[in-house]
Design a protein around this motif. Structure first.
Motif: not given
Length: 723
Positions: A582, A627, A630, A663, A679, A683-684
């Motif tokens: 990430r 993740l 995505a 991010h 997706s 993620v968050y």
């Protein structure tokens, strides 16, 4: 044969009070005539049957609301008109108007005065109930309007005098709101915020329908993951990664089958901290039409989902900024006035983002009382046309960090996050992103008009679920020869002591069930003989509960690795690897964006493609980590939006910046033309965000079905799929 003036009397008789001077060819008696004819009498007169007319009423007295022709010897020759100061000498052919206050004027003077909106006597300032108005002009008759003249009579505006009763004032809700509840003049201080709710609404204790779910933890959860579980005893390891995983508590009401929707809503309100929210909305000319209508609908959704303990204020900006109403609680009356204020918005003028933010920050700064959570929502669809000055400065982006109020920048001790929403293809994504980054908020890119409400819903779904505030993470190196070398925390403030013994991360607020991941690098030394393991770091945290307002301190947890003589198989932690992916993907996005801003789109695409290949070869990706999947889809989308300069300017820049914002803060943002279940969006996204988003997509304001979003055609070519 009746004269032309007689015909004029008949033609203007319907519902009008007419006073006409006597002429030499008029066969009528030498008296002033005032007639009010019916439809029947007008019809009969038009057919020439004049003898069937009803008897005329007597002429009104001068004190009545009428206009009369001056008679010879009836007034002093010294009398003058108060408007033109000309003589009103009788017999000179000028029509006179005598108002209900008994003051008299030339008709053409007072008619012109009234035409420009003045309905008050120029002499005594009395307000009139009846006003004169000018009859149709000869130019109107010459341009196809002769059909309003049913008989053949000559038009002379100097002699045609008509009186009209003013209609009762029409209630204009928007104008009434703007003039009374939301005056255009603003106080110098915005310390007029409504007091906080002294007795927050509580769910009924007698009802067993609602229970608090105590199966989940009520405190922040801390987990630690070393990069490798074991390191050979004789080996050292520089930049050994340790993952700190935090998860906020989630105390949602558990709903029994007999629970009502109102009980669920009340329980949700009392299980969270109330919010002070200021929305700063762009109503410039470019927002006209569908954009403004959708913005009003989105704001209606926000207002309806705020609780009675939450407070809202709305700032509208175009060339200037105006506070529509003071910061007030969203009780039933507060909601109604807020909805009325939003519905009264109209679009015009330029775009002055900085002024809108200054006024929004002032609302927050001048508050007498404060709810535990505060935030600003900013939406704009255009470039700031007031911050940049000078003919050659159009390409220079404004320095918002120096223009924003100190409270937004955190200089006043309490930073106010601004969640910025760039709307459409023409907004200044770089400036909006800069505003959000400076304030600690997020930047979302709303590409399609129909996604405004969904984007707002996701944002307030988080703001209305804050369960942790002022979260501070402390990291301590336990081993004397294992200093902390690096903390990767994105946009969160972190620091390391000079000797590497301690470090810290300021996280701030967390939404319910929200997660944060930070990588700490440590230099692991070789172990002494006979040492079975090495304790590297201890991690603890402290925060404030916004509901109970109590400070919570969590004891530190140790991270320990094994130190065998030989490690037969070293497998990296999937949790550590996925977070490293990430962070590296975010770094590649920032690097690609810098290349694109320089005009080198080929290099930008190459950077993203290289990161995608490395990502696919990682241990987490090979293990099927969601993740990583995505991130791969996101990097591919960015490549497509950098296909050409035109595509990048239209949507690529905003898409990349919204991704970086997401991010950097590890928080969900709106990206592109859809918010539906990708997706990337999940993620968050927290459960509260997902719930509010589902509510927005199911029902709009007033319980009406939410129309499907209008998505623009993709302006970039699809990449060919690899064979």
């Amino acid at each position: 044969m009746a004269s032309r003036w007689s015909k004029a009397k008949v033609a203007l008789g319907l519902n009008l009070c007419v006073y006409v001077p006597r002429s030499h060819d008029d066969a009528s008696p030498s008296v002033d005539v005032a007639a009010r004819f019916s439809d029947v009498s007008l019809a009969s007169a038009a057919t020439g049957n004049s003898h069937s007319r009803p008897a005329m009423p007597t002429t009104p007295t001068p004190s009545s609301s009428g206009l009369r022709l001056a008679k010879t010897g009836s007034r002093s020759s010294k009398r003058t008109c108060a408007i033109c100061l000309g003589s009103m000498k009788p017999g000179n052919g000028h029509a006179l108007f005598t108002a209900e206050c008994s003051h008299t004027f030339h008709f053409h003077c007072i008619a012109s005065n009234v035409k420009h909106g003045n309905q008050i006597c120029p002499v005594c300032r009395a307000k009139w109930k009846e006003i004169p108005f000018q009859g149709p002009s000869s130019s109107d008759l010459n341009h196809g309007r002769a059909r309003i003249n049913p008989v053949d009579w000559a038009q002379d505006d100097n002699f045609m005098t008509v009186l009209r009763r003013l209609p009762p004032p029409r209630v204009d809700t928007n104008r009434q709101i703007a003039s009374s509840l939301f005056p255009t003049s603003e106080p110098s201080s915005f310390s007029d915020d409504e007091p906080l709710d002294p007795q927050p609404q509580k769910p009924e204790k007698s009802s067993p329908a609602m229970e608090v779910d105590t199966s989940r933890t009520r405190t922040v959860e801390i987990k630690m993951y070393p990069e490798f579980s074991a390191v050979p005893r004789s080996a050292s390891h520089e930049n050994f990664a340790v993952l700190i995983h935090l998860k906020a508590p989630f105390t949602a009401p558990r709903q029994n089958s007999s629970a009502t929707q109102s009980n669920v809503a009340v329980a949700r309100q009392t299980s969270r901290a109330p919010v002070d929210l200021v929305t700063v909305l762009d109503v410039s000319g470019s927002m006209a039409g569908t954009k403004l209508a959708l913005l009003k609908r989105a704001m209606g959704f926000v207002i309806q989902n705020l609780g009675p303990s939450d407070r809202l204020s709305v700032i509208a900006f175009s060339s200037t900024a105006r506070r529509l109403f003071h910061l007030r609680r969203m009780s039933d009356s507060g909601r109604q006035q807020a909805l009325q204020a939003v519905n009264s918005l109209t679009s015009s003028g330029g775009t002055n983002i900085a002024e809108g933010l200054r006024k929004g920050a002032k609302v927050m700064e001048d508050r007498r009382e404060k709810n535990p959570v505060c935030s600003i929502i900013l939406l704009s669809d255009g470039q700031d046309t007031y911050t940049v000055s000078g003919s050659g400065a159009a390409s220079i982006r404004p320095d918002y960090q120096s223009l924003l109020p100190s409270s937004i920048r955190g200089g006043a001790g309490c930073q106010i996050p601004v969640h910025a929403f760039g709307f459409g293809m023409d907004h200044d994504a770089a400036s909006m992103h800069s505003i959000s980054e400076t304030s600690g908020g997020t930047f979302s890119f709303i590409e399609a008009e129909g996604v405004i409400q969904d984007a707002f819903a996701q944002c307030i779904g988080g703001l209305l679920s804050v369960v942790v505030q002022e979260l501070h993470v402390a990291v301590e190196s336990v081993h004397p020869r294992a200093p902390i070398s690096l903390i990767k925390a994105g946009n969160y403030t972190s620091c390391i002591s000079s000797d590497g013994r301690t470090g810290s991360i300021d996280v701030g607020d967390l939404y319910a069930d929200e997660e944060r991941d930070f990588l700490v690098s440590i230099n692991v030394p070789a172990s002494n003989a006979g040492e079975a393991g090495t304790t590297l770091v201890k991690v603890g945290c402290a925060y404030r509960d916004p509901v109970s307002k109590e400070r919570v301190n969590l004891d530190g947890q140790d991270v320990r690795i094994q130190r065998p003589e030989v490690v037969s198989e070293r497998s990296v932690s999937i949790e550590v690897d996925r977070q490293r992916n990430r962070l590296q993907a975010a770094e590649a996005m920032a690097e690609a964006r810098a290349a694109a801003e320089r005009g080198d789109l080929a290099t930008a695409v190459t950077i993203l493609e290289r990161r995608r290949r490395a990502l696919s070869e990682s241990a987490a990706a090979r293990a099927g980590d969601q993740l990583c999947a995505a991130l791969n889809a996101e990097l591919k989308e960015m490549q497509e939006r950098m296909a050409t300069r035109r595509v990048y300017e239209a949507s690529g820049r905003a898409y990349v910046l919204s991704g970086l914002s997401s991010h950097s803060w590890q928080r969900a943002t709106a990206r592109g033309d859809s918010m539906e279940g990708t997706s990337l969006m999940q993620v968050y996204q927290t459960p509260s965000m997902a719930d509010m988003l589902a509510r927005s997509q199911t029902l709009g304001p007033g319980g009406l079905p939410h129309p499907p979003p209008v998505r623009p055609a993709r302006s970039f070519p699809a990449q060919p799929q690899p064979r």
